[in-house]
Design a protein around this motif. Structure first.
Motif, mmCIF file in Angstrom:
data_model
loop_
_atom_site.group_PDB
_atom_site.id
_atom_site.type_symbol
_atom_site.label_atom_id
_atom_site.label_comp_id
_atom_site.label_asym_id
_atom_site.label_seq_id
_atom_site.Cartn_x
_atom_site.Cartn_y
_atom_site.Cartn_z
ATOM 1 N N GLY A 1 0.740 -1.404 0.087
ATOM 2 C CA GLY A 1 -0.095 0.104 0.009
ATOM 3 C C GLY A 1 0.900 1.228 0.068
ATOM 4 O O GLY A 1 0.302 2.294 -0.026
ATOM 5 N N VAL A 2 2.013 1.276 -0.369
ATOM 6 C CA VAL A 2 2.913 2.536 -0.313
ATOM 7 C C VAL A 2 2.440 3.292 -1.576
ATOM 8 O O VAL A 2 2.366 2.502 -2.490
ATOM 9 C CB VAL A 2 4.360 2.006 -0.437
ATOM 10 N N ARG A 3 2.435 4.393 -1.203
ATOM 11 C CA ARG A 3 1.742 5.504 -2.343
ATOM 12 C C ARG A 3 2.714 6.563 -2.355
ATOM 13 O O ARG A 3 2.126 7.727 -2.898
ATOM 14 C CB ARG A 3 0.289 5.666 -2.043
ATOM 15 N N PHE A 4 3.645 6.686 -1.685
ATOM 16 C CA PHE A 4 4.388 7.947 -1.806
ATOM 17 C C PHE A 4 6.023 7.630 -1.462
ATOM 18 O O PHE A 4 6.409 6.948 -0.854
ATOM 19 C CB PHE A 4 4.202 8.812 -0.518
ATOM 20 N N PHE A 5 6.806 8.080 -2.555
ATOM 21 C CA PHE A 5 8.184 8.099 -2.458
ATOM 22 C C PHE A 5 8.731 9.302 -2.720
ATOM 23 O O PHE A 5 8.483 10.038 -3.337
ATOM 24 C CB PHE A 5 8.749 7.169 -3.609
ATOM 25 N N ALA A 6 9.699 9.468 -1.765
ATOM 26 C CA ALA A 6 10.798 10.796 -1.909
ATOM 27 C C ALA A 6 12.210 10.395 -1.842
ATOM 28 O O ALA A 6 12.440 9.730 -0.768
ATOM 29 C CB ALA A 6 10.422 11.956 -0.715
ATOM 30 N N GLY A 7 12.842 10.722 -2.542
ATOM 31 C CA GLY A 7 14.576 10.638 -2.438
ATOM 32 C C GLY A 7 15.305 11.299 -3.500
ATOM 33 O O GLY A 7 14.788 12.279 -3.970
ATOM 34 N N GLN B 1 11.238 13.548 -6.547
ATOM 35 C CA GLN B 1 12.604 13.681 -6.316
ATOM 36 C C GLN B 1 13.163 14.933 -5.539
ATOM 37 O O GLN B 1 12.837 16.109 -6.049
ATOM 38 C CB GLN B 1 13.536 13.855 -7.635
ATOM 39 N N MET B 2 13.737 14.971 -4.414
ATOM 40 C CA MET B 2 13.808 16.207 -3.592
ATOM 41 C C MET B 2 15.335 16.738 -3.863
ATOM 42 O O MET B 2 15.980 16.180 -4.646
ATOM 43 C CB MET B 2 13.821 15.784 -2.107
ATOM 44 N N GLU B 3 15.402 17.929 -3.183
ATOM 45 C CA GLU B 3 16.745 18.560 -3.499
ATOM 46 C C GLU B 3 17.993 17.925 -2.772
ATOM 47 O O GLU B 3 19.036 18.159 -3.129
ATOM 48 C CB GLU B 3 16.696 20.079 -2.877
ATOM 49 N N ASP B 4 17.722 17.023 -1.625
ATOM 50 C CA ASP B 4 18.643 16.457 -1.131
ATOM 51 C C ASP B 4 18.094 15.380 -0.155
ATOM 52 O O ASP B 4 16.874 15.083 0.001
ATOM 53 C CB ASP B 4 19.837 17.272 -0.279
ATOM 54 N N GLU B 5 19.075 14.674 0.411
ATOM 55 C CA GLU B 5 18.663 13.362 1.217
ATOM 56 C C GLU B 5 17.971 13.705 2.486
ATOM 57 O O GLU B 5 16.955 13.129 2.745
ATOM 58 C CB GLU B 5 19.908 12.686 1.763
ATOM 59 N N ILE B 6 18.368 14.909 2.962
ATOM 60 C CA ILE B 6 17.477 15.459 4.345
ATOM 61 C C ILE B 6 16.067 15.659 3.912
ATOM 62 O O ILE B 6 15.234 15.339 4.800
ATOM 63 C CB ILE B 6 18.258 16.421 4.979
ATOM 64 N N ALA B 7 15.916 16.482 3.001
ATOM 65 C CA ALA B 7 14.576 16.845 2.473
ATOM 66 C C ALA B 7 13.667 15.623 2.182
ATOM 67 O O ALA B 7 12.481 15.658 2.589
ATOM 68 C CB ALA B 7 14.587 17.815 1.344
ATOM 69 N N SER C 1 23.437 8.419 6.210
ATOM 70 C CA SER C 1 23.984 9.325 7.209
ATOM 71 C C SER C 1 23.324 10.552 7.273
ATOM 72 O O SER C 1 23.022 10.869 8.550
ATOM 73 C CB SER C 1 25.531 9.693 6.966
ATOM 74 N N LEU C 2 23.117 11.342 6.429
ATOM 75 C CA LEU C 2 22.338 12.617 6.343
ATOM 76 C C LEU C 2 21.046 12.200 6.904
ATOM 77 O O LEU C 2 20.456 13.396 7.355
ATOM 78 C CB LEU C 2 22.282 13.061 4.720
ATOM 79 N N LYS C 3 20.394 11.266 6.530
ATOM 80 C CA LYS C 3 18.939 11.028 7.090
ATOM 81 C C LYS C 3 18.670 10.820 8.429
ATOM 82 O O LYS C 3 17.579 10.902 9.054
ATOM 83 C CB LYS C 3 18.320 9.799 6.155
ATOM 84 N N GLN C 4 19.789 10.574 9.167
ATOM 85 C CA GLN C 4 19.862 9.975 10.759
ATOM 86 C C GLN C 4 18.659 11.183 11.668
ATOM 87 O O GLN C 4 17.993 10.494 12.493
ATOM 88 C CB GLN C 4 21.112 9.859 11.169
ATOM 89 N N GLU C 5 19.183 12.369 11.232
ATOM 90 C CA GLU C 5 18.225 13.250 12.333
ATOM 91 C C GLU C 5 16.902 13.206 11.987
ATOM 92 O O GLU C 5 16.058 13.021 12.929
ATOM 93 C CB GLU C 5 18.744 14.778 12.060
ATOM 94 N N ASN C 6 16.442 13.327 10.776
ATOM 95 C CA ASN C 6 15.254 12.967 10.561
ATOM 96 C C ASN C 6 14.474 11.534 10.960
ATOM 97 O O ASN C 6 13.392 11.388 11.351
ATOM 98 C CB ASN C 6 14.827 13.353 9.133
ATOM 99 N N ILE C 7 15.165 10.560 10.845
ATOM 100 C CA ILE C 7 15.002 9.261 11.145
ATOM 101 C C ILE C 7 14.603 9.276 12.715
ATOM 102 O O ILE C 7 13.650 8.650 13.331
ATOM 103 C CB ILE C 7 15.937 8.247 10.966
ATOM 104 N N GLY C 8 15.525 10.008 13.599
ATOM 105 C CA GLY C 8 15.260 10.061 15.084
ATOM 106 C C GLY C 8 13.855 10.916 15.312
ATOM 107 O O GLY C 8 13.009 10.641 16.230
ATOM 108 N N PHE C 9 13.668 11.816 14.488
ATOM 109 C CA PHE C 9 12.344 12.588 14.535
ATOM 110 C C PHE C 9 11.133 11.509 14.178
ATOM 111 O O PHE C 9 10.296 11.498 15.138
ATOM 112 C CB PHE C 9 12.074 13.811 13.377
#
Lengths: 375, 181
Positions: free
Chosen positions: A21-27, A53-59, A84-92
């Motif tokens: 049922g995934v209906r959203f991807f950002a990367g 497609q986002m401007e970077d990994e964090i976004a 590595s860049l995604k880690q802060e938002n994974i924590g969120f």
């Protein structure tokens, strides 16, 4: 029936996620995970889903969290520096209990490392990459067929328990194509997150008996607050020690409470084995080859393959290792999972790490040579 | 499939050799075999060294790499000799030129794949499909009919006949090379 097909490991993840049922991807494109973004870009619009497609990994990670808050099942894919860049938002996502799935195709690191070379260097990072005690689930398939089923399961676990789930692939599994014939047990069932009960007051972080607060999507008509600050059941920040303690024990306690529903291991010829191999991902393919070839030579070798890496299947490993002459832990890193195996076995059986860090896959020969030395 | 086939293809990025390995793998699936296909490549998009491989077997395939191929095809203009020692005991090596077979070691076959595509098919871009024909003609690891069926989705519809011709010329050249020994 012969509806077998040639399927890449990366593509299997995409189809498994869509089936759940995934209906959203950002990367953001990064080798060796870009094929996953490519296929989502092709397939999501057909299902009314969204690809960004986002401007970077964090976004990208931020967009996934936002989409999930809006009620969509959301996923991203990345590798090495991107993880590595995604880690802060994974924590969120962990702190705010936002369901989401992150596919991490490990590449050789640290830093830019070796973009097209395989590694298992992220075993510990998947568990402890973001700061603070937090609940997270990590799953590592070893074939394309399993990548389909386990990515579907990852989506379901995340939605059911409100815990971020990481699908951990290595470059070998992600890039190989293999014959896959799906069977009944591969069918991905769809599990939706629990919503608020209409007509009752809504508390976004209510202390429910099942430890999982109901999740109202943005736009569903409920007014509430989401924050990365430690919050009480209203969702607003708190600094009350009693509340902090209770909330954090509930959030982290979900992993213990539901552990047996999350942990999955596979056993090959373990019961009568003299030597036990513990391996995951593509290395487990070499290990299973060893079990098969040594059996033909009359040698008793078994494999315990953690499919769920975190929570770590310590109890299963302790039980399987009991009475064995040795436990071998081959990994494409300098020894990460072996520490957890040592913790599980607690000195009762000798443990032998086998580490390869030249970018190549550990071969069956390398494992069987070590076993021959030990037998 | 009577034996385990381990086929490695070495080319230059952009030659379409990865596509050949995918066609071989899809054909093996059509014939009911287990198969693993993959590729190694550098960070370049085009022009870099590209290696792809196919493992096909009736047994389930666990270890997903090739240690010693029983078929190695080199499309690039590189020295084949360092690769001889990587071959399996029964392995053959196919190189893309018109060298006199007598000047080559026993297990090495020279077939002017690129010249066949250029001169006989009239389209140099079909060299990869000629090489597919060579592989099928020399090994018989899959039937010609299945190879053609698997090839079809990978070539433009308007170029199908041309590619069928390229495939047939490859099969013929492969069989002739075997008989030349």
């Amino acid at each position: 029936m012969n509806d077998a097909k040639l399927l890449a490991g990366s593509d299997a993840c995409v189809f498994g996620a869509l089936a759940a049922g995934v209906r959203f991807f950002a990367g953001y494109p990064i080798t060796p995970s870009s094929e996953i973004a490519n296929l989502f870009a092709r397939e999501l619009p057909k299902l009314g889903g969204k690809f960004m497609q986002m401007e970077d990994e964090i976004a990208s990670m931020g967009a996934v969290i936002g989409a999930s808050c809006a009620g969509l099942k959301a996923i991203t894919a990345t590798s090495g520096p991107g993880f590595s860049l995604k880690q802060e938002n994974i924590g969120f996502a962990a702190e705010a209990e936002i369901p989401c799935v992150i596919i991490n195709v490990m590449r050789y690191g640290p830093s830019t490392g070796l973009p097209t070379t395989s590694s298992q260097g992220d075993f510990m990072q998947t568990r402890w990459g973001t700061h603070g005690d937090h609940a997270i689930i990590v799953i590592a398939p070893y074939t394309a067929r399993e990548a389909y089923r386990e990515t579907g399961r990852a989506v379901n676990l995340s939605e059911r328990y409100r815990i971020p789930v990481i699908i951990l692939l290595d470059e070998i599994l992600s890039h190989l194509r293999e014959r896959v014939e799906f069977k009944e047990e591969d069918i991905v069932t769809v599990i939706d997150r629990k919503g608020p009960v209409p007509g009752t007051p809504y508390l976004p972080y209510e202390d429910t008996d099942d430890m999982i607060p109901p999740f109202a999507g943005f736009g569903d008509g409920y007014r509430y607050h989401i924050t990365g600050l430690i919050h009480d059941k209203t969702g607003f920040p708190t600094s009350d020690p009693g509340t902090i303690d209770r909330v954090m024990r509930r959030m982290n306690g979900k992993l213990d409470y539901y552990r047996d529903k999350i942990v999955r291991v596979k056993y090959v010829d373990v019961d009568n084995a003299d030597v036990l191999i513990v391996a995951f991902g593509s290395v487990a393919r070499s290990a299973e080859e060893v079990v098969r070839s040594m059996k033909k030579a009359g040698k008793r070798v078994g494999l315990l393959r953690p499919v769920t890496l975190w929570p770590f299947p310590d109890r299963e490993i302790r039980e399987a290792a009991a009475g064995k002459r040795a436990v071998i832990v081959p990994e494409m890193n300098l020894g990460q999972m072996v520490r957890e195996v040592e913790r599980a076995v607690a000195g009762t059986v000798p443990i032998h790490p086998l580490n390869r860090i030249d970018g190549g896959l550990i071969t069956p020969h390398e494992i069987s040579d070590l076993i021959e030395e030990l037998l | 499939m009577a034996k385990r086939w381990e086929v490695r293809l070495i080319g230059t990025g952009g030659q379409g050799m990865v596509t050949v390995s995918i066609i071989l793998a899809e054909a093996a699936v059509l014939e009911g075999s287990n198969v693993v296909q993959s590729q190694n490549y550098g960070p370049e998009v085009r022009g870099g060294h590209s290696t792809s491989y196919v493992i096909a077997s009736n047994e389930s395939i666990l270890y997903p790499k090739i240690d010693a191929p029983n078929v190695l095809l080199i499309m690039s203009k590189i020295d084949y000799r360092p690769y001889l020692s990587t071959l399996a005991k029964d392995g053959i090596l196919i190189i893309n030129n018109g060298a006199d077979p007598k000047s080559l070691p026993d297990r090495v076959y020279s077939i002017p794949i690129r010249d066949i595509a250029h001169d006989q098919v009239g389209k140099p871009i079909t060299a990869n499909i000629v090489s597919l024909g060579v592989l099928v003609g020399m090994t018989g690891m899959i039937s010609e009919a299945t190879a053609l069926e698997a090839m079809q989705p990978h070539v433009p519809a308007k170029a199908l006949e041309l590619n069928k011709k390229a495939f047939a010329l490859g099969v013929e050249a492969g069989k002739a090379a075997l008989q030349g020994r």
